[in-house]
Design an enzyme around this catalytic site. Structure first.
Site, PDB file in Angstrom:
ATOM      1  N   HIS B  91       0.817  -1.224   0.000  1.00 35.34           N
ATOM      2  CA  HIS B  91       0.000   0.000   0.000  1.00 35.34           C
ATOM      3  C   HIS B  91       0.846   1.268   0.000  1.00 35.34           C
ATOM      4  O   HIS B  91       0.328   2.353   0.253  1.00 35.34           O
ATOM      5  CB  HIS B  91      -0.930   0.027   1.223  1.00 35.34           C
ATOM      6  CG  HIS B  91      -1.920  -1.095   1.218  1.00 35.34           C
ATOM      7  ND1 HIS B  91      -2.751  -1.347   2.266  1.00 35.34           N
ATOM      8  CD2 HIS B  91      -2.213  -2.038   0.287  1.00 35.34           C
ATOM      9  CE1 HIS B  91      -3.510  -2.400   2.002  1.00 35.34           C
ATOM     10  NE2 HIS B  91      -3.192  -2.836   0.809  1.00 35.34           N
ATOM     11  N   ILE B  98       1.069   7.067   0.601  1.00 39.28           N
ATOM     12  CA  ILE B  98       0.550   5.957   1.399  1.00 39.28           C
ATOM     13  C   ILE B  98      -0.945   5.818   1.138  1.00 39.28           C
ATOM     14  O   ILE B  98      -1.689   6.789   1.259  1.00 39.28           O
ATOM     15  CB  ILE B  98       0.768   6.219   2.908  1.00 39.28           C
ATOM     16  CG1 ILE B  98       2.238   6.536   3.187  1.00 39.28           C
ATOM     17  CG2 ILE B  98       0.298   5.033   3.743  1.00 39.28           C
ATOM     18  CD1 ILE B  98       2.476   7.136   4.566  1.00 39.28           C
ATOM     19  N   CYS B  99      -1.369   4.612   0.794  1.00 38.87           N
ATOM     20  CA  CYS B  99      -2.798   4.378   0.602  1.00 38.87           C
ATOM     21  C   CYS B  99      -3.397   3.917   1.926  1.00 38.87           C
ATOM     22  O   CYS B  99      -3.333   2.746   2.277  1.00 38.87           O
ATOM     23  CB  CYS B  99      -3.018   3.321  -0.484  1.00 38.87           C
ATOM     24  SG  CYS B  99      -4.748   2.938  -0.744  1.00 38.87           S
ATOM     25  N   LEU B 100      -3.909   4.878   2.700  1.00 35.87           N
ATOM     26  CA  LEU B 100      -4.469   4.561   4.013  1.00 35.87           C
ATOM     27  C   LEU B 100      -5.670   5.479   4.213  1.00 35.87           C
ATOM     28  O   LEU B 100      -5.529   6.712   4.190  1.00 35.87           O
ATOM     29  CB  LEU B 100      -3.396   4.802   5.091  1.00 35.87           C
ATOM     30  CG  LEU B 100      -3.786   4.502   6.539  1.00 35.87           C
ATOM     31  CD1 LEU B 100      -4.097   3.031   6.738  1.00 35.87           C
ATOM     32  CD2 LEU B 100      -2.668   4.931   7.491  1.00 35.87           C
ATOM     33  N   HIS B 157      -7.296  -0.330  -1.038  1.00 43.10           N
ATOM     34  CA  HIS B 157      -7.032  -1.719  -1.396  1.00 43.10           C
ATOM     35  C   HIS B 157      -7.864  -2.699  -0.586  1.00 43.10           C
ATOM     36  O   HIS B 157      -8.617  -3.463  -1.118  1.00 43.10           O
ATOM     37  CB  HIS B 157      -5.541  -2.028  -1.240  1.00 43.10           C
ATOM     38  CG  HIS B 157      -4.685  -1.222  -2.177  1.00 43.10           C
ATOM     39  ND1 HIS B 157      -3.990  -0.121  -1.775  1.00 43.10           N
ATOM     40  CD2 HIS B 157      -4.465  -1.346  -3.505  1.00 43.10           C
ATOM     41  CE1 HIS B 157      -3.335   0.398  -2.819  1.00 43.10           C
ATOM     42  NE2 HIS B 157      -3.613  -0.328  -3.876  1.00 43.10           N
TER      43      HIS B 157
END
Lengths: 279, 161
Positions: B91, B98-100, B157
């Site tokens: 991620h 950052i994919c959060l 994701h």
């Protein structure tokens, strides 16, 4: 009255408009004259007094501010501006107790009318700084008194030690050790007595989870969580209609004042005036 | 990334300054385990050192997070990126983005730098493979003009890692 000639009230209103215009252009003398004329025509309109007081305030003529505000709050006991500037004037001549009382009245009235207005924030800032100054003043006196008392107690214990030693010959060790125990206990008691005046961290349960600051106007959500009113309203408007911690749906109408926390904050600040410090 | 992002250009509001000072004080007394704030006099940009947790794929590795605060923090999320080289993680893009979800759509003003750091570390710790997101190359190319991750339309994701 002949047609075309305006009534006293209408003339006074016109004069107030003129005064406001002068005030905006920073022509304070002209503004004061206009409001004074309006007051002569209609002596019972509180706004004429608070507007004139605002001019005096800009000129730092605090005795006049006080006089006008006194008349304004007599005419309208609910005048936020009247109580606010009266408080500032009283603080100017270092009448902390009365000045703080007037600012507190202004804050309550202001919150009732417009909980989010800039005035409420401004009044709070002034109130907090007055309370902080009052605390600085009072705590210095308290500290000094405690230090003197502690010194006197120490001397008394030492004199007692000398006296006891001269009267009995045996067991001098015990007399010594009991005195040093007493001196240590005395120190502890005095340091405890000074604790409330020592700035530390405000307990978390008295602080909003968003501002991280001590509560001023706490409100509780249906989830049971408490937030500062202005900041939770801001959140609901800008971020989303949910409780910031539980993420349960939340609407402004569901917010209820948390009076218990408000009282707890009041009691805490009463004892720990340093917590009024704003940086 | 050295170019100032759109979100960090404006000076902090009074509320933001006040809150960040409190957060910094709290951090100094009680920092989240595994993190070190690099002291600067810039309240608006924090640089934080992260140590991979022992017993995870990132043990003994050290990374740097750069946190930029917008004018209306905490009503808006901070921009949080890894300073490349970013950890290899499904991620985390190679440009440090950052994919959060909590950094974007799921931000809440009750979160703090400290709680965000803990979320990032737990995202690292629960990783089972050291690899880049499948669309890394495409995404990084799209960001070449210095775009902030906050302008990305994220498609998260999954919740597990």
């Amino acid at each position: 009255m002949v047609n075309g000639v305006s009534s006293a009230a209408e003339q006074a209103e016109q004069l107030k408009q003129d005064g406001n215009l002068y005030f905006k252009k920073n022509r304070l003398g002209a503004a004061i004259d206009a409001y004074t004329e309006a007051i002569t025509l209609c002596p019972n309109v509180p706004v004429y007094f608070t507007n004139r007081a605002l001019c005096h305030r800009k000129r730092n003529e605090w005795a006049r501010v006080e006089e006008d505000c006194m008349r304004a709050v007599r005419l309208d006991p609910k005048s936020v501006k009247g109580h606010y500037m009266l408080g500032l004037a009283l603080l100017q001549r270092e009448n902390y107790a009365e000045g703080i009382k007037a600012l507190e009245r202004a804050l309550d009235l202001g919150r009732g009318a417009h909980p989010n207005s800039y005035m409420v924030e401004e009044i709070w800032q002034e109130l907090a700084s007055a309370k902080y100054k009052e605390w600085v003043h009072e705590s210095a006196k308290r500290t000094l008194a405690l230090q003197k008392l502690e010194k006197s107690c120490e001397i008394a214990l030492q004199e007692k030690l000398v006296h006891d030693l001269s009267h009995m010959m045996d067991d001098t060790d015990e007399v010594f050790s009991s005195t040093s125990e007493q001196l240590a206990a005395l120190k502890l008691i005095f340091s405890k007595a000074a604790e409330a005046d020592k700035p530390t961290d405000v307990p978390d349960y008295l602080c909003c989870k968003i501002t991280l600051d001590i509560f001023r106007d706490p409100v509780i959500t249906p989830s049971g969580l408490t937030y500062e009113r202005a900041i939770i309203l801001d959140h609901l408007e800008k971020v989303g209609k949910f409780d910031p911690i539980t993420r349960e749906p939340l609407h402004p109408s569901q917010l209820v004042p948390n009076l218990a926390i408000k009282e707890a904050v009041g009691a805490y600040l009463e004892k720990h005036g340093w917590a009024y410090k704003m940086d | 990334m050295t170019s100032p992002s759109a979100s960090s250009r404006k000076v902090l509001s009074k509320i933001a300054t006040n809150r960040l000072q409190k957060e910094l004080m709290e951090w100094q007394v009680n920092p989240p385990a595994g993190f070190k704030h690099k002291v600067t006099d810039n309240l608006q940009r924090w640089v934080i050192e992260v140590n991979g947790a022992p017993g995870t794929l990132y043990a003994n590795e050290t990374f740097q997070l750069q946190v930029d605060f917008p004018e209306h923090y905490p009503m808006e999320a901070p921009q949080v990126i890894f300073v490349p080289p970013a950890p290899l993680h499904p991620h985390i893009y190679s440009n440090g983005h950052i994919c959060l979800d909590i950094l974007y759509d799921s931000w809440s003003p009750a979160m703090t730098v400290s709680s965000v750091c803990i979320s990032i570390l737990s995202m690292l710790s629960s990783s089972t493979s050291k690899q880049r997101p499948a669309d890394d190359e495409r995404y990084v190319k799209n960001c070449r003009n210095g775009r902030s991750p906050k302008e990305t339309r994220w498609w998260f994701h999954d919740d597990k890692v």
